[in-house]
Design a protein around this motif. Sequence first.
Motif, short mmCIF file in Angstrom:
data_model
loop_
_atom_site.label_atom_id
_atom_site.label_comp_id
_atom_site.label_asym_id
_atom_site.label_seq_id
_atom_site.Cartn_x
_atom_site.Cartn_y
_atom_site.Cartn_z
N GLY A 122 11.51 4.96 0.60
CA GLY A 122 10.96 6.03 -0.25
C GLY A 122 9.92 5.54 -1.24
N LEU A 123 9.13 4.58 -0.83
CA LEU A 123 8.13 3.98 -1.72
C LEU A 123 6.76 4.58 -1.51
CD1 LEU A 123 9.20 0.25 -1.28
CD2 LEU A 123 9.91 1.84 -3.08
N GLN A 124 5.94 4.48 -2.55
CA GLN A 124 4.55 4.91 -2.45
C GLN A 124 3.65 3.77 -2.94
OE1 GLN A 124 3.70 8.61 -4.42
NE2 GLN A 124 5.48 9.63 -3.54
N GLN A 125 2.52 3.64 -2.31
CA GLN A 125 1.58 2.59 -2.68
C GLN A 125 0.85 2.99 -3.96
OE1 GLN A 125 -1.15 1.21 0.36
NE2 GLN A 125 -2.70 0.76 -1.19
N ILE A 126 0.72 2.05 -4.87
CA ILE A 126 -0.11 2.27 -6.05
C ILE A 126 -0.96 1.03 -6.28
CG2 ILE A 126 1.50 3.86 -7.17
CD1 ILE A 126 2.24 1.63 -9.10
N ASN A 127 -2.07 1.23 -6.89
CA ASN A 127 -2.93 0.13 -7.29
C ASN A 127 -2.79 -0.02 -8.80
OD1 ASN A 127 -4.05 -0.42 -4.68
ND2 ASN A 127 -5.20 1.48 -4.89
N ASP A 128 -2.06 -1.06 -9.18
CA ASP A 128 -1.76 -1.33 -10.57
C ASP A 128 -2.70 -2.43 -11.05
OD1 ASP A 128 -0.51 -2.15 -13.01
OD2 ASP A 128 1.39 -1.38 -12.28
N LEU A 129 -3.31 -2.24 -12.20
CA LEU A 129 -4.25 -3.22 -12.74
C LEU A 129 -3.59 -4.57 -13.02
CD1 LEU A 129 -6.21 -0.90 -15.19
CD2 LEU A 129 -6.87 -1.63 -12.89
N GLN A 130 -2.26 -4.59 -13.15
CA GLN A 130 -1.54 -5.83 -13.42
C GLN A 130 -1.42 -6.73 -12.18
OE1 GLN A 130 -0.16 -6.71 -16.48
NE2 GLN A 130 -1.06 -4.90 -17.40
N PHE A 131 -1.72 -6.16 -11.00
CA PHE A 131 -1.54 -6.89 -9.74
C PHE A 131 -2.84 -6.89 -8.95
CE2 PHE A 131 2.50 -5.07 -11.02
CZ PHE A 131 3.33 -6.17 -10.97
N ASP A 132 -3.06 -8.00 -8.24
CA ASP A 132 -4.27 -8.13 -7.43
C ASP A 132 -4.19 -7.32 -6.14
OD1 ASP A 132 -5.32 -9.91 -9.28
OD2 ASP A 132 -4.56 -11.68 -8.22
N LYS A 133 -2.99 -7.07 -5.67
CA LYS A 133 -2.79 -6.37 -4.40
C LYS A 133 -2.06 -5.06 -4.66
CE LYS A 133 -2.44 -10.67 -1.82
NZ LYS A 133 -1.60 -11.49 -0.96
N PRO A 134 -2.13 -4.15 -3.71
CA PRO A 134 -1.36 -2.91 -3.86
C PRO A 134 0.14 -3.23 -3.95
CG PRO A 134 -2.88 -2.73 -2.01
CD PRO A 134 -2.91 -4.16 -2.47
N ILE A 135 0.86 -2.42 -4.70
CA ILE A 135 2.31 -2.56 -4.77
C ILE A 135 2.94 -1.23 -4.38
CG2 ILE A 135 2.22 -4.38 -6.51
CD1 ILE A 135 3.06 -2.25 -8.58
N TYR A 136 4.23 -1.24 -4.17
CA TYR A 136 4.94 -0.05 -3.71
C TYR A 136 6.08 0.25 -4.67
CZ TYR A 136 2.14 -0.96 0.33
OH TYR A 136 1.06 -1.18 1.15
N ARG A 137 6.14 1.49 -5.10
CA ARG A 137 7.13 1.90 -6.10
C ARG A 137 7.73 3.24 -5.72
NH1 ARG A 137 6.43 0.65 -11.85
NH2 ARG A 137 8.47 1.50 -11.52
N LYS A 138 8.88 3.54 -6.33
CA LYS A 138 9.45 4.87 -6.22
C LYS A 138 8.91 5.69 -7.38
CE LYS A 138 13.64 3.88 -3.80
NZ LYS A 138 15.00 4.22 -3.58
N THR A 139 8.83 6.99 -7.15
CA THR A 139 8.38 7.84 -8.23
C THR A 139 9.52 8.07 -9.21
OG1 THR A 139 9.01 9.88 -7.11
CG2 THR A 139 6.77 9.07 -6.73
N SER A 140 9.16 8.25 -10.45
CA SER A 140 10.13 8.59 -11.49
C SER A 140 10.12 10.10 -11.61
CB SER A 140 9.75 7.92 -12.81
OG SER A 140 10.70 8.25 -13.80
N PHE A 141 10.92 10.75 -10.77
CA PHE A 141 11.00 12.22 -10.70
C PHE A 141 9.61 12.83 -10.55
CE2 PHE A 141 14.75 11.12 -13.45
CZ PHE A 141 15.63 11.09 -12.39
N GLY A 142 8.87 12.30 -9.56
CA GLY A 142 7.58 12.87 -9.22
C GLY A 142 6.38 12.14 -9.77
N GLU A 143 6.59 11.22 -10.70
CA GLU A 143 5.46 10.51 -11.29
C GLU A 143 5.53 9.02 -10.98
OE1 GLU A 143 4.86 11.25 -15.47
OE2 GLU A 143 5.71 13.26 -15.30
N LEU A 144 4.39 8.47 -10.58
CA LEU A 144 4.29 7.03 -10.39
C LEU A 144 3.81 6.42 -11.70
CD1 LEU A 144 2.71 6.70 -6.85
CD2 LEU A 144 4.90 5.81 -7.58
N GLU A 145 4.48 5.37 -12.14
CA GLU A 145 4.10 4.74 -13.39
C GLU A 145 3.53 3.35 -13.13
OE1 GLU A 145 7.82 5.02 -15.48
OE2 GLU A 145 7.11 6.79 -16.55
N LEU A 146 2.52 3.01 -13.89
CA LEU A 146 1.94 1.68 -13.82
C LEU A 146 2.76 0.72 -14.67
CD1 LEU A 146 -1.85 2.62 -14.10
CD2 LEU A 146 -0.51 2.21 -12.03
N SER A 147 2.59 -0.56 -14.42
CA SER A 147 3.35 -1.59 -15.13
C SER A 147 3.18 -1.50 -16.64
CB SER A 147 2.94 -2.98 -14.66
OG SER A 147 3.29 -3.14 -13.31
#
Length: 179
Positions: free
Chosen positions: A14-39
């Motif tokens: 149940g992960l979604q790809q996000i591009n987080d400025l803290q990481f050089d590569k895409p990462i995969y996270r679960k949404t927090s009740f519909g919202e993806l949060e950056l690091s």
Amino acid sequence: MAGPSFEEWISHLGLQQINDLQFDKPIYRKTSFGELELSAEIEKKVSTSLRNTRDRRKIPRSKLAPMLGLSDQVYNRYENAVSRLTVGRLLHICEVLSISPVEILYPVAPHLWGEDQAEAETRMAIIEKVGNFDGPTLQAILSFLHHLKTKETDGGNGYDGAAPAAPLIHFCCSWCKRE
């Protein structure tokens, strides 16, 4: 047999790809009740939760920091999201404040405690209640929980997760006798 592909694992978890400025590569996270949060957002929430927890304990930062072997300025960096809290430091803070890491982490990521906000709040309320019980009471609750059967634990031949009446009544009656 290579097993599931990378994409299948992402879907299964149940992960979604996000591009987080803290990481050089895409990462995969679960949404927090519909919202993806950056690091960075998560770090700010950890800092706020840490500060709120310390405030609830009514311990001034100037008293807590030396208990952790830190100066007030260094500890302040954790509460202002300047420095990242390590797991080891989190555990030390929990030891000193006599709390569970759940007290700090739940406000940061409630989606880890349930499928929706209501389920997460219910699970957290149960955790808080159980945390106040003494050892014998916890043993009684665990014994009661072992009597609850679900389709997963008994091969589909038992209860559908509802508590059978007799053990529930026995548990409640024995509980009332304790108080």
